[in-house]
Design an enzyme around this catalytic site. Structure first.
Site, PDB file in Angstrom:
ATOM      1  N   TYR B 442       0.809  -1.232   0.000  1.00 29.92           N
ATOM      2  CA  TYR B 442       0.000   0.000   0.000  1.00 29.92           C
ATOM      3  C   TYR B 442       0.838   1.276   0.000  1.00 29.92           C
ATOM      4  CZ  TYR B 442      -0.271  -0.271   5.298  1.00 29.92           C
ATOM      5  OH  TYR B 442      -0.048  -0.336   6.639  1.00 29.92           O
ATOM      6  N   GLU B 443       0.172   2.382  -0.161  1.00 28.72           N
ATOM      7  CA  GLU B 443       0.839   3.693  -0.363  1.00 28.72           C
ATOM      8  C   GLU B 443       1.763   3.678  -1.569  1.00 28.72           C
ATOM      9  OE1 GLU B 443      -1.363   5.273   2.376  1.00 28.72           O
ATOM     10  OE2 GLU B 443      -0.033   6.391   1.048  1.00 28.72           O
ATOM     11  N   GLY B 444       1.370   2.947  -2.613  1.00 27.18           N
ATOM     12  CA  GLY B 444       2.237   2.753  -3.781  1.00 27.18           C
ATOM     13  C   GLY B 444       3.089   1.533  -3.541  1.00 27.18           C
TER      14      GLY B 444
END
Lengths: 598, 598
Positions: B442-444
């Site tokens: 997550y978060e890229g």
């Protein structure tokens, strides 16, 4: 979820390179004609894909349970699948025809076993453990034990288990407490076994009519430590001399573990002798149980590496299918062409190529090691037998440790390719990683494998077996150097890996103190895996080039293999350098901390 | 399960090396006295250990649920813990005093956040996302939005979320569908938001009185692609102009995901506008949503790297305690001394030292990057501000990707140290690995981070920021070379890592085609992490040597740090060589396969 399909092309190539054609030419394996083997693989693929694979995710979700009446329940469909498996004769493939086996080369059994592990690892642990039981009884059992048990185990009617671990005795078998006392009151050659065993895979279930527990325990006159351990065969239901099943023995599963993965496989706490003593018979000589168990473990360790290969293959197939389908972002090489499937993105491709290359290398190495076991048994030339035995002994810990590391790593990359979806259990990618995780632990942790490799397989013969192997590996290097320019481009990478393996081996031989040896063991084993797996990839590349030139085979399959070998050489082989440096760094900084600073 | 204790010694050292003393000397941070910071860390450690850590395993086991009435229920104790957390003022630490914040340096907030993540990552995601919301509103919000929302978010009374992902738009935000239409009928500056968002962490819960959703959506006149995305603030409960809570907004969680880990954190499918439209206000300029989101993401990405550090620390503590307690086998250096705890075994020590060294390196790098954010905001010298901004921009993707890789890898080693017990869920080691796994996604995803590093942070300025960093890293190398012989022994390893980073950077600059850049991105990022983490370990070694010589500090703690730095140099730094070779191998073999060969 992506349906699993057995990777028959790569399996056949790996079998060829492992030397199956030569094995099949031996009188002992006269039945193993190419047509028969092709049919066996094809049918196994169908069984794996059609019967076992569909039960994998539901089995994970449902798990096993211990009913109040003491019955262990496996997930829905597992019992029926087992009955079909036995009915189709899959359990008997590589075993002695005198006891009902089909007498095929062991490496064919291994290839087929990869399919079961890929399709449903939790379920497939049951026949895997039976295989180990058959091996141990075949070598160490009395004629009576063999006659009574082998036919039923080989047919799959009965199952087997390995009972080593106790809560205070995991890697350290010397600490075993379980007891065996002669019970002449019950009959000649009988013993009463008492004690508890933990983490017993498929310790109880209703798939087979009986379960043969192979149990390590101590006789009353046992010396302390590993030299006082004996092996016993303790059946769940007592077996009458005529082979019919008698009363329930005093052994039961008292609880099941709640595990990270392989939920479809009951992992049992087993109680022996709660009501006076489980009745068992001795396998092998008194106090020689560890040696007998090692017969079983050698086979089991290879098969655990194979589980890594199977799970890796399954995870790869699922990730590749997702990557071909999932539209996200534009093609960086041609942004104006609109959105594309993520298989076009270089970073996704790095993961897919890594998954593919590692899986194929581990498969080839595992099959190669398995074929060496066949050569060691069946080659008419005793010198070839001995060489194969040395090779097999050397490679088994590598196959187990490196194969299981790859199974986990590839399954982990499979999650990553799925992005956020990979973290959702319904996707199934996470299950592969959870399942694969155990293979690095059981049958001797990978640290134990590494110490086995360094201590027993490299230092004990002062590097002789490694040098013999390196000679064969260097011959492949010479062939690469002489190969057309495309192939020759891989030679420098491969050559460096060989140099790293040789240098690390030399370092070990020159620093053979026990602390140094154990400190170096894990990076040495990983180096060994990358280099020998690379060897197999280079051998495959040479063979594939020959087939391409000869117009022999599907060009896309052959070109894909070449591309994968190149990637292995470019991107994965360089890991040997870091492992070599970790080996040769020695143990000073590793051991510098006081225990209580941790 | 081992109780968690915040590693205050190493945290303090990392804060010192990150430059906290210099920051604290700035007028803006006049309140951040050493005594205050020491007290903050101490108290945070108590809160983490006493309140949050005990809820971690039960929360994993219980998970979250969506009640039939639409209420999202978090595990038992989470709501009460949140109330205590708010009551104690933990949410407001690094924020603007004008809105009720305590105005401490951000790096102190980061250190404290490590404790929350280590103690209970699933729970701590809630305040983590609020932090990102505060950052985005602080920079891009109108005065009215700030006045209305910031005080409640900073006090923790309200929580925040990030709503980016849609099922067809994960890494590819250009594919977003959610819509925002001006709603002058409802009031000036209001919009109706409609659409669905997936994987929304803490998308709904009852811990905070209100939830402020930061939502990416498209305005009617939006250009296609990422240039047509705007950011909206959509509160769960509408907020009256006087700040009181009004009616329920048209946004709800319609289902929860069943995930591999972070079971204590509800991951929601969010529906906006099922009944006509959720009411929101625009944050920042129209069509500039991505830039606004990046403000939030920069902070969030650093914090995700920090989650890796936190989980790694927790897993390390648990494994170290087990290794000190678990008796198994004999001391290989002294076999006659009887059985010992496994912490004596070199192979266990390799795992423990690897866990420890990677955790400390990642911590130091994360704190360093966080302190650069403070310098970029608070340094009186604009040139220093600009340099710190370049440094922070360069390091954030490394901190996120490398830190989260380490969190997972260390947690995985934690399982291995436990042996079979590690595979049993009750042990808790597996939970750390399951929880840590999401941080790589997550978060890229870490692949996205790697492309950010290579594309935006290295190639865009033609390597200027990396060269500036390498200069600082080389100064540390020069100091090592000049250091006493013990320290100087690390200089060659570190020097090689710097050469590898420089060579890989040069290669990237010379091969800046988009395919080559993306193909190289992941190994380049890992190389960057190992080298910059190594830099921090070398800086720490120099500082610790100085303190030892000055008799300043606990000698055991300082010696342990030195030993860990040596191990990092010996055993971990050599990984840069393999990564460099993977970078410079280029993209030929990576891209050779046709898409349908996979």
């Amino acid at each position: 979820m992506t349906p699993y399909a057995a990777p028959l092309d790569d399996m056949r190539l790996a079998l060829d390179l492992a030397g199956l054609p030569d094995l099949a030419a031996l009188p002992r394996f006269a039945d193993a004609t190419p047509d028969l083997i092709a049919a066996v693989l094809e049918e196994a693929g169908k069984f794996g894909a059609g019967v076992l694979a569909p039960l994998n995710a539901p089995g994970d979700h449902e798990g096993c349970r211990l009913d109040p009446d003491g019955t262990v329940r496996v997930p829905e469909g597992a019992v029926e699948a087992y009955a079909q498996f036995v009915e189709a004769g899959w359990t008997s493939l590589p075993f002695d025809p005198d006891y009902g086996g089909q007498g095929l080369p062991g490496v064919v059994g291994v290839a087929v076993t990869e399919i079961w592990q890929a399709a449903n690892m939790a379920w497939a642990l049951c026949p895997l453990l039976t295989t180990g039981t058959i091996e141990a009884l075949s070598v160490h059992g009395t004629d009576e034990q063999k006659a009574l048990y082998l036919p039923k185990l080989i047919s799959g009617e009965w199952a087997g288990t390995m009972n080593l671990t106790e809560s205070q005795a995991g890697s350290d078998l010397a600490a075993l407490h379980c007891k065996a006392e002669p019970a002449p009151d019950l009959g000649e050659g009988l013993y009463r076994i008492t004690g508890q065993k933990v983490f017993i895979t498929h310790g109880d279930h209703e798939m087979a009519a009986n379960i043969c527990h192979m149990v390590l325990a101590r006789l009353p006159d046992a010396p302390p430590g590993v030299k006082g351990i004996s092996l016993f065969l303790v059946p769940k239901l007592l077996v009458e001399p005529d082979g019919t099943l008698g009363a329930r023995n005093d052994v039961k599963a008292v609880s099941l573990e709640h595990k990270l993965g392989i939920h479809g496989s009951p992992t049992c706490l087993m109680a022996y002798g709660d009501e006076g003593g489980a009745i068992g018979t001795l396998v092998g000589a008194p106090h020689q149980g560890l040696a007998c168990m090692f017969t079983m473990m050698n086979n089991a360790r290879l098969n655990v590496g194979l589980q890594g290969v199977g799970i890796a293959e399954r995870a790869y197939q699922q990730a590749a299918a997702f990557a071909r389908d999932r539209i996200q972002g534009v093609d960086v090489a041609n942004p104006k062409a609109g959105r594309v499937a993520i298989v076009r993105h270089p970073d996704i491709r790095r993961m897919l190529m890594t998954m593919r290359a590692k899986t194929e290398a581990a498969r080839a190495l595992t099959y190669y090691a398995a074929a060496q076991m066949d050569v060691a048994k069946a080659d008419p030339d005793p010198a070839q037998q001995a060489k194969a035995r040395r090779r097999q002994d050397l490679l088994v810990p590598v196959v187990k440790a490196w194969g299981s590391e790859i199974g986990f790593e590839v399954a982990d990359l499979g999650i990553q390719i799925h992005g956020g979806t990979g973290y959702i259990e319904e996707t199934g990618a996470a299950q592969h990683m959870r399942d694969a995780r155990i293979a690095r632990i059981y049958e001797g942790t990978n640290g134990i494998q590494a110490m086995d490799l360094v201590g027993r397989k490299v230092l004990r013969d002062q590097g002789a077996a490694v040098r013999e192997l390196l000679e064969d590996m260097r011959a492949t290097h010479a062939a690469l150097v002489d190969a057309p320019v495309g192939l020759a481009a891989m030679a420098p990478h491969y050559g460096t890996a060989l140099d790293d393996l040789e240098a690390a081996t030399d370092w070990l031989l020159a620093h053979d103190g026990p602390v140094e040896a154990q400190a170096a063991a894990t990076p040495y084993t990983l180096l060994f895996g990358v280099a020998t797996g690379g060897w197999q990839m280079m051998r495959a590349a040479l063979e594939v080039r020959r087939r391409l030139d000869a117009g022999d085979g599907n060009p896309a399959v052959l070109q894909a293999k070449l591309a994968t070998a190149h990637f292995y050489a470019d991107a994965l082989m360089p890991a040997t350098g870091a492992h070599r440096l970790a080996v040769t760094a020695g143990s000073d900084s590793l051991m510098a901390m006081a225990d209580d600073w941790f």
